[in-house]
Scaffold this motif. Sequence first.
Motif, PDB file in Angstrom:
ATOM      1  N   MET A 365      43.082  79.633  59.286  1.00 19.71           N
ATOM      2  CA  MET A 365      43.692  78.344  58.984  1.00 19.71           C
ATOM      3  C   MET A 365      42.734  77.429  58.233  1.00 19.71           C
ATOM      4  N   GLY A 366      41.472  77.398  58.648  1.00 19.63           N
ATOM      5  CA  GLY A 366      40.498  76.543  57.968  1.00 19.63           C
ATOM      6  C   GLY A 366      40.343  76.878  56.493  1.00 19.63           C
ATOM      7  N   PRO A 367      40.102  78.146  56.125  1.00 21.73           N
ATOM      8  CA  PRO A 367      40.002  78.479  54.692  1.00 21.73           C
ATOM      9  C   PRO A 367      41.262  78.158  53.896  1.00 21.73           C
ATOM     10  N   ILE A 368      42.441  78.336  54.505  1.00 22.32           N
ATOM     11  CA  ILE A 368      43.680  78.010  53.779  1.00 22.32           C
ATOM     12  C   ILE A 368      43.775  76.512  53.532  1.00 22.32           C
ATOM     13  N   LEU A 369      43.453  75.713  54.550  1.00 18.32           N
ATOM     14  CA  LEU A 369      43.495  74.263  54.380  1.00 18.32           C
ATOM     15  C   LEU A 369      42.497  73.802  53.320  1.00 18.32           C
ATOM     16  N   GLU A 370      41.319  74.415  53.280  1.00 17.14           N
ATOM     17  CA  GLU A 370      40.331  74.053  52.270  1.00 17.14           C
ATOM     18  C   GLU A 370      40.825  74.396  50.863  1.00 17.14           C
ATOM     19  N   ARG A 371      41.579  75.456  50.737  1.00 17.18           N
ATOM     20  CA  ARG A 371      42.039  75.869  49.414  1.00 17.18           C
ATOM     21  C   ARG A 371      43.205  75.016  48.913  1.00 17.18           C
ATOM     22  N   LEU A 372      43.724  74.140  49.747  1.00 21.20           N
ATOM     23  CA  LEU A 372      44.807  73.262  49.316  1.00 21.20           C
ATOM     24  C   LEU A 372      44.392  72.299  48.219  1.00 21.20           C
ATOM     25  N   LYS A 373      43.126  72.322  47.837  1.00 20.15           N
ATOM     26  CA  LYS A 373      42.655  71.473  46.746  1.00 20.15           C
ATOM     27  C   LYS A 373      43.247  71.904  45.404  1.00 20.15           C
ATOM     28  N   GLU A 374      43.805  73.102  45.325  1.00 22.24           N
ATOM     29  CA  GLU A 374      44.405  73.576  44.090  1.00 22.24           C
ATOM     30  C   GLU A 374      45.628  72.723  43.752  1.00 22.24           C
ATOM     31  N   LYS A 375      45.721  72.296  42.507  1.00 21.93           N
ATOM     32  CA  LYS A 375      46.791  71.389  42.100  1.00 21.93           C
ATOM     33  C   LYS A 375      48.028  72.112  41.589  1.00 21.93           C
ATOM     34  N   LYS A 376      47.940  73.392  41.298  1.00 27.01           N
ATOM     35  CA  LYS A 376      49.099  74.118  40.801  1.00 27.01           C
ATOM     36  C   LYS A 376      50.116  74.297  41.919  1.00 27.01           C
ATOM     37  N   GLN A 377      51.369  73.975  41.608  1.00 26.99           N
ATOM     38  CA  GLN A 377      52.408  73.970  42.632  1.00 26.99           C
ATOM     39  C   GLN A 377      52.660  75.352  43.194  1.00 26.99           C
ATOM     40  N   ALA A 378      52.575  76.379  42.359  1.00 24.36           N
ATOM     41  CA  ALA A 378      52.825  77.734  42.849  1.00 24.36           C
ATOM     42  C   ALA A 378      51.792  78.139  43.901  1.00 24.36           C
ATOM     43  N   VAL A 379      50.552  77.726  43.699  1.00 21.83           N
ATOM     44  CA  VAL A 379      49.501  78.063  44.673  1.00 21.83           C
ATOM     45  C   VAL A 379      49.706  77.302  45.968  1.00 21.83           C
ATOM     46  N   THR A 380      49.999  76.004  45.874  1.00 26.51           N
ATOM     47  CA  THR A 380      50.203  75.213  47.098  1.00 26.51           C
ATOM     48  C   THR A 380      51.437  75.670  47.862  1.00 26.51           C
ATOM     49  N   ASP A 381      52.458  76.131  47.156  1.00 23.65           N
ATOM     50  CA  ASP A 381      53.637  76.661  47.851  1.00 23.65           C
ATOM     51  C   ASP A 381      53.291  77.917  48.637  1.00 23.65           C
ATOM     52  N   SER A 382      52.521  78.812  48.031  1.00 24.70           N
ATOM     53  CA  SER A 382      52.126  80.037  48.738  1.00 24.70           C
ATOM     54  C   SER A 382      51.252  79.707  49.943  1.00 24.70           C
ATOM     55  N   LEU A 383      50.310  78.799  49.761  1.00 22.07           N
ATOM     56  CA  LEU A 383      49.440  78.416  50.882  1.00 22.07           C
ATOM     57  C   LEU A 383      50.239  77.708  51.974  1.00 22.07           C
ATOM     58  N   GLY A 384      51.198  76.855  51.581  1.00 22.43           N
ATOM     59  CA  GLY A 384      52.027  76.173  52.575  1.00 22.43           C
ATOM     60  C   GLY A 384      52.877  77.132  53.374  1.00 22.43           C
ATOM     61  N   ALA A 385      53.436  78.152  52.718  1.00 24.42           N
ATOM     62  CA  ALA A 385      54.226  79.149  53.443  1.00 24.42           C
ATOM     63  C   ALA A 385      53.354  79.929  54.421  1.00 24.42           C
ATOM     64  N   ALA A 386      52.128  80.235  54.007  1.00 23.18           N
ATOM     65  CA  ALA A 386      51.213  80.927  54.924  1.00 23.18           C
ATOM     66  C   ALA A 386      50.864  80.040  56.122  1.00 23.18           C
TER      67      ALA A 386
END
Length: 897
Positions: A365-386
């Motif tokens: 969970m910690g690494p995923i939350l840290e990666r939320l810095k990515e601004k591309k919507q497709a990346v944040t959607d994948s991270l949010g689903a995870a």
Amino acid sequence: MADAEEDFTALPLPDRFIHKNWKVRKEGYEAAAKEFSLAASEADPVVRQFVQDAGIWKGVVGDANVAAQQEGLAALCSFLEIAGPQGCTRTRQHTVSVIAEKCLSSTRAVAKQKALEALMLYVELDKPDPIIEELLPALSNKQPKVIAATLDALTQLYHAYGCKTIEPKSVLKALPKIYGHADKNVRAKAQELTVELYRWLKEAMKPLFWADLKPIQQQDLDKLFEKVKDEPAPKQERLLRSQQAAKEVAMAAGAEEEEEEEEEEVVIDLEPDFDPVDVLSKIPQDYTEKLASSKWKDRKETLDEVQKALNHPLIAEGPFDELIRGFAKSMKDANISVVMTAANCVELLAKGLRKKFAKYRSQIMGPILERLKEKKQAVTDSLGAALDAVFASSTLTDCLEDISECLKHKNPQVKLETTRFLIRCLKTTREVPSAAEVKSIADSSTKLLTESQEVQRAAAAEVFGTLWKIMGDRMMGPHLDGLDEIRKTKIKEFFETAEVKAKYKPKPVAAPKPVAPPAGKRPLGKKPPIGTKKRAPPAAAAAPPPPREEPEPTAPLAPKPTSRPAPSKLGAPKSGLAPPSRLGGLKKPGSALVAPSPRRAVVSPPLEDEAPIAPPKLGLAGRGLAGRPLGKPQVEQMQVPISQAPTGLGLVERAELDELRAEVERLRRQNEDVRSERTYLNSQISELQNQNAQLIEDHTRDVLSIKAKETQLVRARSDYEAAEQTVQNQRREVDRLKRELSRQVRATSPPPTDLAEQIYTDSNGSGRYGDSGYGSQGLYGRARGVANGPLSPNGEGKENFDSSSRPGSNLSGKLSPLRHGVGRESAMSSMSSRGGRLSPAETSASSMEPPRQFETTRQSQASAGAESWKRAAEVTQNLKQRIEMMKAKQGIGRPQQ
């Protein structure tokens, strides 16, 4: 006939139940129903014998005579009402299937009603799952009327108890087969059952059976669903015995309240059943090595293989630690395609393992939350689903710690996406957060309300509104008081539109607490004497506050207490009023100097009359020292109504309550310390895991570098050995050339008498150096021919080294002013046809040709004079320079003269 009937009546009930005469059986059923209705409890002998002999009921409900069968079903219902859960569990395996096959489809309405009531009682007494399991086989009966009657019974059961009590999954799976039945009555009853289930489940039930229906059937059902779609949510009409007992306990505890307008959402498991799949065997063996590859395509391909292996609805449990570490490492990857694929893998694994994924939550969970810095919507959607899948496997309490840390992150994008994740968590959680968690969330959201970005402020307001929807006005009021009206209005908007699955319900306060304990300890059930109340010591200043006082019933005995200010200190009672030994140690210094109040003179006669009752007051004072404060007027100290009798006990309880509160506070502090320590240890573990992953990555990189260096070293060694071999071959060739040159020099004739003739001879390959190969080909031609031609083992020149055997010499055209003759060309062609060698005859012939061919040329050069001499000297000097250059290039020293 009368004697026979009397004999039948005298038979025991079990014997009458199995009698061959249907009238005897019918009368036996009626008599048993009366006996059961008169029984006091399930321990009654009449009830016990039918509980022990449960198999007898199979013949009762399956009686061949419809009239007797009707009375038998009535007797079964009467038996179940008194026999309780034990009678239910002992008899249902014998009766339910028979009721479905022979009773529900009876031609008598009363019999059908009794059969349905028996099924209701079976569900009510224990649990519905065994009853549904017994009824489902009847849906495959050969007779359509049995199937239709069973479907109707299932409809009535779900209507009475609801889908929250009776599991609907097994029935929904059986519907597609029923819709394919040829009988229209069966299909009609199936539609009624489906509509009843839709009233409870709405659209959530469709995935289990909708795809197996024909399009025309789906259209018909959709039309029926439209009629009940807008109806209010149904309520359970009948309660199980366990639910009835719980309701009675709540009513006895004083928690009897009307049902809330918004009932708790029905939690029903409608997930299809799947077999767990072992995916570890499908993970690539070199998973870790490929993830450490320097090429992003290799890492992406590896994660694609893992994603394909994890794409199963239910995954068998196993050691996935290495897999999780790889996913956590991939969250830091510079390539977003790798990050998205890793997030998809985490989502699939969390959904497949479900609650078993909770033990891996802290690692990923910690690494995923840290990666939320990515601004591309497709990346944040994948991270949010995870993240949503990870949260579904754990609880809000487990995730709140990591979420709170990221809400303070320095990156605005991380804070925003974490806030949105928190909103989704609050909307989907089914557990109400604790008071400490509510405070933590509210404090973090309050800070986020002051952010510069409007989208962040809106997200914080939505957190407040969603939390408000869960906790209610009472719990959220203190957290909303400090906010301005604009923010409150925004939060109110989100509160009105929020949809949550958890609702806070305050626990009811137990009523017996203030009533029961004082009732048993009230002294003698009498009002304490007024005089003894004056024995209150100064230490009673810690007694309950004045609002609990009541007006003194003996007001005429004393003047109004408000006519004068209350004295600051009152003297102790006279020694004749109470034994000074009990209270003397509690007197304040100087209290004896205060003059007695006029009230005491008035109240003293009753004190003397009631002096014998003083000891009970001393006992009461010894228990709790429950007196009024000394700073109050004396009349207030004498106010002791009946309700104030247990004041000392209240102090004891209050002291115990304070101790309990202190203990709770201490435990809470310990819990906070443990939680902070756990947070610190988790952070250390995460840091060590990251360091370990970095070390593994560095080690892998070093190993690859070492292997590359070793490969380069092996190649360099091979090149060195090849060069060494070449140098040795060149040296041997040079030595052989030196020996051959020395041999040719020694074999030459004396020097020519004329320089011009010598030059002419050198140019045409004859004369002093003619045999040594210094002709038109020159030294270069011979050296090249030796290098290209075969060598003898001992290095001696056994070949013919005449210039005619060196057609490829580069110096032939530069050093010789003349062209070769026809005879030399024919010798060269014959030499090439034999592999570059000439016979002795040809050699001699070729050596004799130049003088004959170029006789005329010699004469012309001799007559040239000084000009020819200069040109010859120039050619000789050029030849010497080229020989020296060749020697220097091949590392050959100057030959010794």
